[in-house]
Scaffold this active site. Structure first.
Site, short mmCIF file in Angstrom:
data_model
loop_
_atom_site.label_atom_id
_atom_site.label_comp_id
_atom_site.label_asym_id
_atom_site.label_seq_id
_atom_site.Cartn_x
_atom_site.Cartn_y
_atom_site.Cartn_z
CG ASP A 137 -1.59 -1.12 1.50
OD1 ASP A 137 -1.31 -2.20 1.15
OD2 ASP A 137 -2.85 -1.24 2.11
CG HIS A 156 -3.25 3.88 1.88
ND1 HIS A 156 -4.55 3.67 1.53
CD2 HIS A 156 -3.14 2.57 2.38
CE1 HIS A 156 -5.22 2.71 1.83
NE2 HIS A 156 -4.18 1.83 2.28
CG ASP A 190 -5.45 -0.59 -0.28
OD1 ASP A 190 -6.31 -0.91 -0.98
OD2 ASP A 190 -5.78 -0.68 1.10
CG ASP A 196 -9.46 6.07 -0.85
OD1 ASP A 196 -9.80 6.91 -1.09
OD2 ASP A 196 -10.13 4.85 -0.71
NE ARG A 197 -6.85 4.42 5.82
CZ ARG A 197 -7.70 4.81 6.98
NH1 ARG A 197 -7.70 5.80 7.67
NH2 ARG A 197 -8.57 3.76 7.48
CG ASN A 227 -9.31 -2.80 0.97
OD1 ASN A 227 -7.83 -2.75 0.96
ND2 ASN A 227 -9.92 -2.24 2.12
CG HIS A 228 -8.61 1.84 0.40
ND1 HIS A 228 -9.30 2.82 1.05
CD2 HIS A 228 -8.57 0.93 1.52
CE1 HIS A 228 -9.55 2.61 2.27
NE2 HIS A 228 -8.84 1.53 2.64
CG HIS A 269 -4.72 -5.48 -1.41
ND1 HIS A 269 -3.88 -4.20 -1.08
CD2 HIS A 269 -5.73 -4.96 -0.52
CE1 HIS A 269 -4.13 -3.45 -0.27
NE2 HIS A 269 -5.14 -3.97 0.36
NE ARG A 307 -8.05 -6.18 6.89
CZ ARG A 307 -7.35 -4.97 6.77
NH1 ARG A 307 -7.68 -3.80 6.79
NH2 ARG A 307 -5.94 -5.40 6.84
CG HIS A 322 -5.78 -5.89 3.24
ND1 HIS A 322 -6.42 -4.84 3.14
CD2 HIS A 322 -6.21 -6.74 3.87
CE1 HIS A 322 -7.66 -5.00 3.39
NE2 HIS A 322 -7.78 -6.27 4.00
#
Length: 481
Positions: free
Chosen positions: A225, A227, A254, A257-258, A286-287, A335, A383, A410
């Site tokens: 990730d 991000h 990923d 995001d964030r 997943n993002h 991922h 999760r 992840h």
């Protein structure tokens, strides 16, 4: 229960609170658990532990603790708030809305709760509207309505340009684009659209699982990730080498995001994919999904920097991203992780119909969301999506498919990577000092032609004073950011 037990439980809870303030969340969880074991009739112990789980992105555990708090005290509003936070984090907006309505009703003067209720209601309405018109637009792609050639590049634009004759990026363009991003300037929308469209087409033609080779005279790097942390992401290239014919990269989901420079990260990755189609690989995380992008900032960022239409094109392109890779017939890379049943084959993964949003169960969902656990067998996901899989599940999958090991991402890790399951399952995470708060190292894995793995760790580099989740401000408080 004795008064002595109640007093001791309060003392332990206070110790947990101190650990929480110090951001030592796993240790705080242990202390809250100890307090609950001493006195299981205090709702706040559960909601405090739920807050720790939110911080660690264990949204399933946060929901379970919120449920327990409401069993103890059905009027404990903080439990509704925590549960709303966890459901929002999972993109379960309808469930979150129910709890936010309860919070707002019990605390009508709370402006923060009201604004989050309004924002969540707006998202739910929009999703319902999008579903209603989906039938009419199911065959229609945003790409079909884009006329890039008609887009005018103003004379005032002083950034890099894609040659109109070749209509392809070259090394000079990508280099100039990266420098422009470092200077916090935007690429012209025409060229951004051209890059996304090229990758969308490329991805639509690819299978759900891709076999890749390490360059015989070079190396391959696997990254986890990133991000939206553009400056840390570029630091990977500056310290470990830029993509080239001799240096292949695999980014394991990923990308966005964030972090608030997700547009810069994804356009750089896409440009390199276009430049080196056989030396830059991208897996869906997943993002790279609509629900996550609504909550964690990417949708807001794309709309702020470009347009709603560009976000829709990104969404279509993410839908076409592969779900897994196999390096030299030996290393499986995805991922999240493995599955709720044994005997899943690579051919089965290769044939997954991935074009669309992943849903909340099935092979695609589990590839994006699952996590390893130290215990044997399978467990309920911390999760709230996917599963947790033990060493025996890993071993079975590898033996079934003639593989040596799994690399997945992840999860943030203190040292940037962790080796588990008897060395057969490695987690790599490449966003150092995640969200500017966690203090973790980032890591990458360099793989040589003789399949030797070299783990490299690195720390965060300075970046402009733009905070994480800048474009998701409505929800940053709700998610404990």
């Amino acid at each position: 229960m004795t008064e002595e037990q109640k007093t001791r439980a309060e003392q332990v809870k206070n110790e947990a609170n101190t650990l929480f303030k110090e951001k030592r969340f796993p240790e705080a969880i242990k202390k809250y658990t100890e307090a609950i074991e001493l006195n299981d009739k205090v709702a706040s112990y559960y909601t405090n532990r739920a807050f720790c789980h939110l911080k660690l992105e264990s949204y399933g555990y946060a929901i379970a603790d919120s449920d327990k708090a409401l069993e103890v005290d059905p009027n404990f509003t903080k439990a509704n708030y925590r549960r709303a936070s966890a459901n929002m984090a999972l993109g379960k907006f309808k469930e979150a809305l129910k709890d936010l309505k309860v919070v707002s009703k019990r605390a009508p003067a709370d402006k923060d709760a009201k604004s989050k209720l309004d924002e969540c209601a707006k998202i739910v309405r929009r999703i319902e509207f999008e579903k209603a018109i989906e039938h009419n637009e199911s065959k229609h792609s945003v790409a079909d309505s884009l006329d890039v050639n008609a887009m005018v590049v103003e004379s005032t634009y002083d950034g890099p340009k894609i040659d109109s004759e070749t209509s392809k990026v070259d090394k000079e363009f990508v280099k100039a684009m990266i420098q422009r991003f470092k200077d916090q300037k935007k690429l012209h929308k025409k060229y951004a659209f051209m890059i996304i469209l090229a990758i969308r087409q490329m991805m639509l033609e690819a299978p759900s699982l891709i076999d890749i080779k390490v360059p015989s005279d070079g190396k391959m790097t696997v990254c986890g990730d990133v991000h939206g942390q553009f400056y840390d992401f570029i630091n990977i290239f500056e310290t470990n080498g830029y993509p080239s014919e001799k240096h292949t990269y695999l980014f394991n989901g990923d990308f966005v995001d964030r972090g608030s420079f997700s547009v810069e990260v994804i356009l750089t990755l896409f440009a390199y994919k276009w430049l080196y189609p056989n030396n830059l690989y991208l897996a869906r995380g997943n993002h790279e999904t609509d629900n996550m992008n609504k909550v964690y900032g990417f949708e807001g960022e794309v709309k702020a920097k470009f347009s709603d239409m560009m976000f829709k094109l990104f969404s279509e392109t993410f839908n076409a991203l592969p779900l897994a890779h196999v390096i030299e017939n030996k290393i499986f890379v995805t991922h999240g992780g493995l599955f709720s049943r044994d005997d899943v084959t690579l051919d089965e993964i290769r044939k997954i119909d991935r074009l669309g949003q992943p849903g909340s169960e099935g092979l695609m969902c589990e590839l994006l969301w699952s996590d390893p656990q130290p215990e044997m067998g399978r467990g309920t996901s911390k999760r709230g999506v996917g599963i947790q899989f033990g060493p025996d599940v890993t071993r079975n999958f590898l033996e079934t498919n003639g593989l040596d090991m799994i690399i997945r991402s992840h999860e943030v890790k203190e040292e940037g990577y962790v080796i588990e399951h008897d060395g057969k399952c490695v987690t790599v995470f490449s966003a150092p000092n995640y969200c500017d708060t966690v203090g973790n190292k980032g890591a990458l894995i360099n793989i040589t032609p003789d399949m030797k793995l070299d783990y490299v760790t690195f720390t965060a580099v300075p970046h402009p004073s733009v905070k994480p989740m800048q474009y998701a401000s409505q929800f940053s408080g709700l998610l404990g950011m």
